[in-house]
Design a protein around this motif. Structure first.
Motif, mmCIF file in Angstrom:
data_model
loop_
_atom_site.group_PDB
_atom_site.id
_atom_site.type_symbol
_atom_site.label_atom_id
_atom_site.label_comp_id
_atom_site.label_asym_id
_atom_site.label_seq_id
_atom_site.Cartn_x
_atom_site.Cartn_y
_atom_site.Cartn_z
ATOM 1 N N PHE A 1 0.807 -1.220 0.000
ATOM 2 C CA PHE A 1 0.000 0.000 0.000
ATOM 3 C C PHE A 1 0.841 1.271 0.000
ATOM 4 O O PHE A 1 0.306 2.356 0.155
ATOM 5 C CB PHE A 1 -0.945 -0.008 1.204
ATOM 6 N N VAL A 2 2.150 1.131 -0.174
ATOM 7 C CA VAL A 2 2.985 2.322 -0.311
ATOM 8 C C VAL A 2 2.754 2.940 -1.692
ATOM 9 O O VAL A 2 2.589 4.149 -1.836
ATOM 10 C CB VAL A 2 4.466 1.984 -0.108
ATOM 11 N N PHE A 3 2.739 2.099 -2.708
ATOM 12 C CA PHE A 3 2.407 2.532 -4.061
ATOM 13 C C PHE A 3 0.956 2.165 -4.355
ATOM 14 O O PHE A 3 0.391 1.260 -3.748
ATOM 15 C CB PHE A 3 3.315 1.857 -5.090
ATOM 16 N N THR A 4 0.361 2.858 -5.311
ATOM 17 C CA THR A 4 -0.967 2.468 -5.774
ATOM 18 C C THR A 4 -0.839 1.188 -6.614
ATOM 19 O O THR A 4 0.216 0.899 -7.171
ATOM 20 C CB THR A 4 -1.601 3.608 -6.580
ATOM 21 N N PRO A 5 -1.926 0.400 -6.752
ATOM 22 C CA PRO A 5 -1.776 -0.998 -7.160
ATOM 23 C C PRO A 5 -1.742 -1.276 -8.652
ATOM 24 O O PRO A 5 -1.274 -2.352 -9.049
ATOM 25 C CB PRO A 5 -3.033 -1.642 -6.547
ATOM 26 N N PHE B 1 -2.754 6.151 4.317
ATOM 27 C CA PHE B 1 -1.861 6.693 3.289
ATOM 28 C C PHE B 1 -0.426 6.323 3.629
ATOM 29 O O PHE B 1 0.347 7.145 4.137
ATOM 30 C CB PHE B 1 -2.028 8.211 3.166
ATOM 31 N N GLN B 2 -0.057 5.088 3.338
ATOM 32 C CA GLN B 2 1.279 4.603 3.704
ATOM 33 C C GLN B 2 2.390 5.361 2.994
ATOM 34 O O GLN B 2 3.484 5.484 3.533
ATOM 35 C CB GLN B 2 1.388 3.112 3.389
ATOM 36 N N GLN B 3 2.125 5.838 1.794
ATOM 37 C CA GLN B 3 3.144 6.587 1.065
ATOM 38 C C GLN B 3 3.622 7.792 1.860
ATOM 39 O O GLN B 3 4.780 8.183 1.796
ATOM 40 C CB GLN B 3 2.579 7.041 -0.288
ATOM 41 N N PHE B 4 2.738 8.359 2.670
ATOM 42 C CA PHE B 4 3.057 9.594 3.379
ATOM 43 C C PHE B 4 3.316 9.380 4.875
ATOM 44 O O PHE B 4 3.885 10.262 5.517
ATOM 45 C CB PHE B 4 1.914 10.594 3.198
ATOM 46 N N SER B 5 2.900 8.244 5.424
ATOM 47 C CA SER B 5 2.993 8.063 6.871
ATOM 48 C C SER B 5 3.883 6.911 7.303
ATOM 49 O O SER B 5 4.242 6.828 8.473
ATOM 50 C CB SER B 5 1.582 7.850 7.463
ATOM 51 N N SER B 6 4.278 6.029 6.389
ATOM 52 C CA SER B 6 5.066 4.862 6.789
ATOM 53 C C SER B 6 6.556 5.121 6.579
ATOM 54 O O SER B 6 6.960 6.089 5.937
ATOM 55 C CB SER B 6 4.650 3.631 5.981
#
Length: 550
Positions: A50-54, A239-244
């Motif tokens: 879920f870091v990138f869209t699928p 929003f894993q791209q922004f929070s992980s």
């Protein structure tokens, strides 16, 4: 024509990835997601990550199903390169379609289509498996449909535009920018051209504009909510791209943060835009002037939608939230080509299934199909040809094209830059590690690895089930007690830069340096002679002396 372009791009991709071995890390990470979804010891759709869209990974599933019969498809990034080739061929067809909708002379349509198809950045991103190809395809598709809608007011074109922007979002998060701009544009245009009859029509005017905008908004809104909700339900983060620790901002921070100023980043962005589209200012001015004279408002569609893509990337880079990559400004290339199409005089009506009441009643002059090229059109084509040449030169610059320039050591005789040669060896160390582990003939779940960096090892292996990877539902349980859960080896990276995000380093901070005080005994150390992190890998064999940490 689509088949011919697609075959050429696929052949180029096989050469680039399998022969030259120039494999982009982001593309290979999508292949790793495909491998995890289909061939890991715990295959499931959520392994897409879920870091990138699928969509770039999901689109590879049909070919990824052949991964066990033909492991080279995954090892050499072929599934990704075929995906990008098919989408970029579609983007070429959309440029051609815009010219056909306009009624451009055949020689103009062919010239524009060929020039776009052979642009060096288009060739690169048609063949390397990155997300640029599907992203450009969907945005150009939306632009084409909205240009048509400006003339025919057909709801079918609005529906197609909304769907294409929703798919663009499932390809790249920054598609929110053109999606928002498209919704606002449709609302404003619908409001302006609604017929003014009496006071009662004011409500209907707002209502009609709102309905048109909603048609474009709904598909993207559904995609946004569905993907965010899925991420939150499965990972606890919407929003894993922004929070992980795996997102772009975290990666930049792990590398020491951005050292330059927002102003210098802005100047860099403008430079990148210029080398990709030096004709952009002239074509924009010419298209706007001619549109004003012809009362041809559709020119605002490509300027606003592609401009939103370019502006969003520029803003993100100025904020220090993304990287200085030439590819992020690639939208300026189709923008220039669409503007060149709109400079040509309209020579046909837009074919529509169901024209709306605001459709333009077009009267095409009774004249031969080709009465000679206009001076501005010829100048536009010459400018596009010159832009192609300048882009080719710029792609050889390490400063301007940090991802692409290494190919120069392959195609330019006598150029054997050591740094470029190192980048061309990317994933070589990972393939050697995979070959070593495959030769051990280990049972399933024998090697513990975090795919934040080890994804290249997993995709290069003929036996992906031997790995316990981050997407496995029992990964945390096995990480806490590896020896009691059948793990025999742990693959480690230095606990620095990107390595600080590695789950093994977070659980056992000294694993790479010392084997975490006796948990493992060093078996091999493999130096990474490629151009990426980590600098080296260490493979430890578990001794059975499990400790709680450190």
């Amino acid at each position: 024509m689509y088949s011919v372009v697609a075959v050429v791009y696929i052949a180029l991709g096989v050469w680039l990835n399998a022969e030259v071995k120039f494999i982009f890390t982001d593309a290979m990470s999508r292949v790793a997601a495909v491998s995890a979804m289909l061939w890991s010891r715990d295959p499931h759709f959520a392994a897409v990550g879920f870091v990138f869209t699928p969509l770039p990974a999901v689109a590879q599933i049909p070919m990824g199903l052949l991964g066990q019969l033909w492991p080279e498809l995954l090892r050499w990034n072929i599934t990704a390169s075929v995906m990008s080739a098919l989408f970029m061929a579609g983007a070429v067809m959309q440029i051609r379609g815009i010219a056909l909708d306009r009624g451009c002379a055949k020689w103009v349509t062919v010239t524009l289509t060929v020039l776009f198809a052979v642009n060096p950045m288009i060739l690169m991103y048609a063949s390397n498996g990155m997300s640029e190809a599907p992203y450009l395809f969907f945005v150009i598709w939306a632009v084409r449909r909205l240009i048509r809608w400006m003339r025919n007011d057909d709801a079918h074109d609005l529906i197609a535009a909304g769907l294409s922007l929703a798919l663009a979002y499932l390809t790249r998060y920054d598609a929110l920018a053109p999606m928002f701009v498209a919704v606002v544009l449709v609302f404003v245009v619908s409001w302006v051209r609604f017929p003014k009859t009496d006071d009662d029509s004011k409500f209907h005017r707002w209502w009609a504009a709102g309905i048109d905008a909603t048609v474009v908004l709904i598909p993207g809104l559904i995609a946004f909510l569905a993907w965010s909700a899925s991420s939150w339900l499965i990972t606890g983060q919407a929003f894993q791209q922004f929070s992980s620790v795996y997102g772009n901002s975290a990666i930049i921070e792990q590398a020491g943060g951005a050292a330059d100023t927002p102003l210098s980043r802005l100047m860099f962005s403008l430079t990148e835009i210029f080398v990709l589209g030096p004709a952009f200012p002239i074509l924009t001015a010419a298209a706007l002037i001619l549109a004003w004279r012809r009362r041809d408002p559709e020119v605002v569609v490509p300027i606003l939608l592609f401009g939103a893509v370019i502006g969003a990337q520029t803003l993100l880079y100025m904020m220090g939230s993304t990287f200085p990559f030439l590819r992020f400004y690639l939208a300026v290339v189709p923008l220039c080509f669409v503007l060149a199409v709109l400079i040509a005089p309209r020579d046909r009506t837009v074919v529509s299934r169901r024209p709306g009441r605001a459709a333009v009643a077009e009267a095409i002059p009774d004249q031969p199909k080709y009465a000679g090229p206009s001076i501005m059109l010829v100048i536009s084509l010459v400018l596009l040809l010159g832009s192609t040449a300048l882009t080719f030169v710029a792609m050889g610059s390490p400063r301007l094209a940090s991802l692409e320039h290494s190919l120069a050591s392959v195609i330019i005789p006598g150029r054997q830059d050591p740094d470029e040669q190192a980048i061309l060896r990317t994933f070589g160390a990972e393939r050697r590690i995979a070959d070593y582990l495959d030769a051990l003939d280990l049972p399933d779940g024998s090697v513990l690895a975090d795919t934040v960096l080890a994804f290249g090892v997993v995709t290069a292996s003929d036996k992906p089930k031997q790995f316990v990877i981050t997407s496995d539902t029992d990964f945390v349980k096995i990480l806490n007690n590896p020896s009691e859960n059948g793990v025999e080896y742990i693959l480690t990276v230095p606990n620095e830069e990107r390595g600080v995000a590695d789950a093994i380093n977070r659980r056992y901070p000294t694993m790479y340096e010392t084997g975490s005080g006796g948990i493992g005994a060093l078996v091999i150390e493999v130096e990474n002679d490629g151009g990426t992190v980590p600098p080296a890998w260490r493979l430890y064999r578990l001794t059975g002396n499990h400790q709680s940490g450190g």
